[in-house]
Scaffold this motif. Structure first.
Motif, mmCIF file in Angstrom:
data_model
loop_
_atom_site.group_PDB
_atom_site.id
_atom_site.type_symbol
_atom_site.label_atom_id
_atom_site.label_comp_id
_atom_site.label_asym_id
_atom_site.label_seq_id
_atom_site.Cartn_x
_atom_site.Cartn_y
_atom_site.Cartn_z
ATOM 1 N N LEU A 26 -48.019 -62.662 -10.148
ATOM 2 C CA LEU A 26 -47.864 -61.317 -10.710
ATOM 3 C C LEU A 26 -48.703 -61.141 -11.979
ATOM 4 C CD1 LEU A 26 -44.059 -60.688 -10.083
ATOM 5 C CD2 LEU A 26 -46.013 -59.803 -8.799
ATOM 6 N N LYS A 27 -48.834 -62.192 -12.763
ATOM 7 C CA LYS A 27 -49.699 -62.102 -13.947
ATOM 8 C C LYS A 27 -51.148 -61.893 -13.531
ATOM 9 C CE LYS A 27 -47.182 -64.631 -17.511
ATOM 10 N NZ LYS A 27 -47.183 -65.840 -18.376
ATOM 11 N N MET A 28 -51.580 -62.616 -12.481
ATOM 12 C CA MET A 28 -52.942 -62.448 -11.970
ATOM 13 C C MET A 28 -53.141 -61.009 -11.496
ATOM 14 S SD MET A 28 -54.476 -61.963 -8.743
ATOM 15 C CE MET A 28 -52.995 -62.283 -7.830
ATOM 16 N N LEU A 29 -52.157 -60.481 -10.789
ATOM 17 C CA LEU A 29 -52.256 -59.114 -10.281
ATOM 18 C C LEU A 29 -52.297 -58.110 -11.430
ATOM 19 C CD1 LEU A 29 -52.310 -57.161 -7.928
ATOM 20 C CD2 LEU A 29 -49.820 -57.315 -7.815
ATOM 21 N N LYS A 30 -51.452 -58.295 -12.426
ATOM 22 C CA LYS A 30 -51.461 -57.392 -13.576
ATOM 23 C C LYS A 30 -52.791 -57.469 -14.318
ATOM 24 C CE LYS A 30 -47.895 -56.708 -16.155
ATOM 25 N NZ LYS A 30 -48.017 -55.266 -16.100
ATOM 26 N N SER A 31 -53.390 -58.654 -14.361
ATOM 27 C CA SER A 31 -54.697 -58.814 -14.994
ATOM 28 C C SER A 31 -55.755 -58.037 -14.215
ATOM 29 C CB SER A 31 -55.058 -60.300 -15.055
ATOM 30 O OG SER A 31 -56.352 -60.466 -15.562
ATOM 31 N N ALA A 32 -55.735 -58.152 -12.886
ATOM 32 C CA ALA A 32 -56.692 -57.417 -12.050
ATOM 33 C C ALA A 32 -56.518 -55.911 -12.233
ATOM 34 C CB ALA A 32 -56.517 -57.802 -10.582
ATOM 35 N N ILE A 33 -55.281 -55.473 -12.338
ATOM 36 C CA ILE A 33 -55.000 -54.045 -12.557
ATOM 37 C C ILE A 33 -55.523 -53.628 -13.930
ATOM 38 C CG2 ILE A 33 -53.150 -52.351 -12.905
ATOM 39 C CD1 ILE A 33 -51.562 -53.952 -10.731
ATOM 40 N N GLY A 34 -55.307 -54.471 -14.929
ATOM 41 C CA GLY A 34 -55.793 -54.173 -16.280
ATOM 42 C C GLY A 34 -57.299 -54.032 -16.330
ATOM 43 N N TYR A 35 -58.009 -54.941 -15.657
ATOM 44 C CA TYR A 35 -59.474 -54.847 -15.597
ATOM 45 C C TYR A 35 -59.904 -53.542 -14.916
ATOM 46 C CZ TYR A 35 -60.320 -59.624 -17.199
ATOM 47 O OH TYR A 35 -60.394 -60.762 -17.948
ATOM 48 N N ALA A 36 -59.217 -53.173 -13.850
ATOM 49 C CA ALA A 36 -59.558 -51.940 -13.133
ATOM 50 C C ALA A 36 -59.285 -50.716 -14.011
ATOM 51 C CB ALA A 36 -58.774 -51.848 -11.824
ATOM 52 N N GLU A 37 -58.217 -50.765 -14.785
ATOM 53 C CA GLU A 37 -57.916 -49.648 -15.691
ATOM 54 C C GLU A 37 -59.020 -49.485 -16.726
ATOM 55 O OE1 GLU A 37 -53.012 -49.705 -15.654
ATOM 56 O OE2 GLU A 37 -54.093 -50.828 -17.197
ATOM 57 N N VAL A 38 -59.475 -50.596 -17.285
ATOM 58 C CA VAL A 38 -60.544 -50.550 -18.284
ATOM 59 C C VAL A 38 -61.833 -50.045 -17.647
ATOM 60 C CG1 VAL A 38 -62.022 -51.957 -19.788
ATOM 61 C CG2 VAL A 38 -59.540 -52.307 -19.778
ATOM 62 N N SER A 40 -62.247 -48.135 -15.116
ATOM 63 C CA SER A 40 -62.190 -46.729 -14.727
ATOM 64 C C SER A 40 -61.858 -45.808 -15.905
ATOM 65 C CB SER A 40 -61.164 -46.528 -13.613
ATOM 66 O OG SER A 40 -59.869 -46.855 -14.079
ATOM 67 N N GLY A 41 -61.696 -46.376 -17.106
ATOM 68 C CA GLY A 41 -61.384 -45.562 -18.275
ATOM 69 C C GLY A 41 -59.967 -45.024 -18.266
ATOM 70 N N LYS A 42 -59.056 -45.705 -17.586
ATOM 71 C CA LYS A 42 -57.673 -45.236 -17.484
ATOM 72 C C LYS A 42 -56.692 -46.192 -18.154
ATOM 73 C CE LYS A 42 -58.317 -42.746 -13.147
ATOM 74 N NZ LYS A 42 -57.860 -42.606 -11.758
ATOM 75 N N GLY A 46 -53.134 -45.391 -17.184
ATOM 76 C CA GLY A 46 -52.786 -46.294 -16.094
ATOM 77 C C GLY A 46 -53.286 -45.771 -14.759
ATOM 78 N N LEU A 47 -53.259 -46.645 -13.780
ATOM 79 C CA LEU A 47 -53.722 -46.300 -12.436
ATOM 80 C C LEU A 47 -52.583 -45.685 -11.625
ATOM 81 C CD1 LEU A 47 -55.718 -49.562 -11.592
ATOM 82 C CD2 LEU A 47 -56.641 -47.390 -12.384
ATOM 83 N N SER A 48 -52.967 -44.907 -10.643
ATOM 84 C CA SER A 48 -51.966 -44.344 -9.734
ATOM 85 C C SER A 48 -51.476 -45.448 -8.797
ATOM 86 C CB SER A 48 -52.577 -43.205 -8.910
ATOM 87 O OG SER A 48 -53.541 -43.726 -8.004
ATOM 88 N N ASP A 49 -50.353 -45.203 -8.143
ATOM 89 C CA ASP A 49 -49.827 -46.180 -7.184
ATOM 90 C C ASP A 49 -50.836 -46.463 -6.084
ATOM 91 O OD1 ASP A 49 -47.505 -46.455 -8.598
ATOM 92 O OD2 ASP A 49 -46.227 -45.402 -7.161
ATOM 93 N N GLU A 50 -51.555 -45.433 -5.644
ATOM 94 C CA GLU A 50 -52.556 -45.601 -4.584
ATOM 95 C C GLU A 50 -53.680 -46.539 -5.039
ATOM 96 O OE1 GLU A 50 -55.780 -42.720 -2.571
ATOM 97 O OE2 GLU A 50 -53.699 -42.061 -2.323
ATOM 98 N N GLU A 51 -54.113 -46.383 -6.285
ATOM 99 C CA GLU A 51 -55.165 -47.243 -6.825
ATOM 100 C C GLU A 51 -54.664 -48.687 -6.968
ATOM 101 O OE1 GLU A 51 -57.763 -44.241 -9.618
ATOM 102 O OE2 GLU A 51 -55.693 -44.670 -10.230
ATOM 103 N N ILE A 52 -53.413 -48.841 -7.364
ATOM 104 C CA ILE A 52 -52.823 -50.174 -7.499
ATOM 105 C C ILE A 52 -52.712 -50.833 -6.129
ATOM 106 C CG2 ILE A 52 -50.730 -51.447 -8.117
ATOM 107 C CD1 ILE A 52 -50.369 -49.425 -10.429
#
Length: 151
Positions: A26-38, A40-42, A46-52
């Motif tokens: 879950l930490k790895m997944l949250k890290s991947a989500i964090g990188y994607a947020e950065v 995409s400038g969000k 935060g990202l939408s559920d669809e993006e996650i």
């Protein structure tokens, strides 16, 4: 509850339970989500559920590929670890469309009047992906479309 909140709650639960593999996944997944947020400038919104879900699917696909490579290399212990991570990630993905339903969707697309040839493979896959959304894996779609085009 949004997917991001669910991930945070599940991470806390796993930490309290001492489930290190789930915590690390879950930490790895949250890290991947964090990188994607950065990227995409969000980061603030935060990202939408669809993006996650797309990120979870991408990470799950990486695990599937790793499992195959580790099994071929005879590293069964590492393959098992990847399988456990895959199962954890899969629990955050929407239910996959059954093969029969996917084939019906493809037939509907072919029955709309376009005469698709094998050269239209990418075009048909794109249409199917847009209609199926995250309920069908891209590899499954590609395989089913190839089968239909070969008829």
């Amino acid at each position: 509850m949004g997917l991001s909140s669910q991930l945070n709650d599940d991470l806390k639960t796993a930490m309290l339970a001492g489930d290190s593999l789930r915590v690390n996944t879950l930490k790895m997944l949250k890290s991947a989500i964090g990188y994607a947020e950065v990227d995409s400038g969000k980061r603030e919104t935060g990202l939408s559920d669809e993006e996650i879900v797309k990120i979870v699917a991408k990470e799950a696909k990486k695990r599937t590929e790793s499992i195959e490579m580790y099994k071929k290399a005879g590293a069964d212990d590492r393959a098992h670890s990847e399988e456990v991570e895959f199962k954890i990630l899969k629990s955050y993905l929407p239910e996959q469309m059954p093969d029969k339903e996917l084939k019906l969707l493809i037939e509907d697309i072919f029955n709309q009047g376009d005469d698709f040839t094998p050269a239209d493979l990418g075009k048909v896959i794109g249409i199917v992906k847009s209609k199926a959304g995250s309920s069908a894996d891209g590899a499954r779609i590609a395989q089913a479309v190839k089968e239909r085009l070969s008829k």
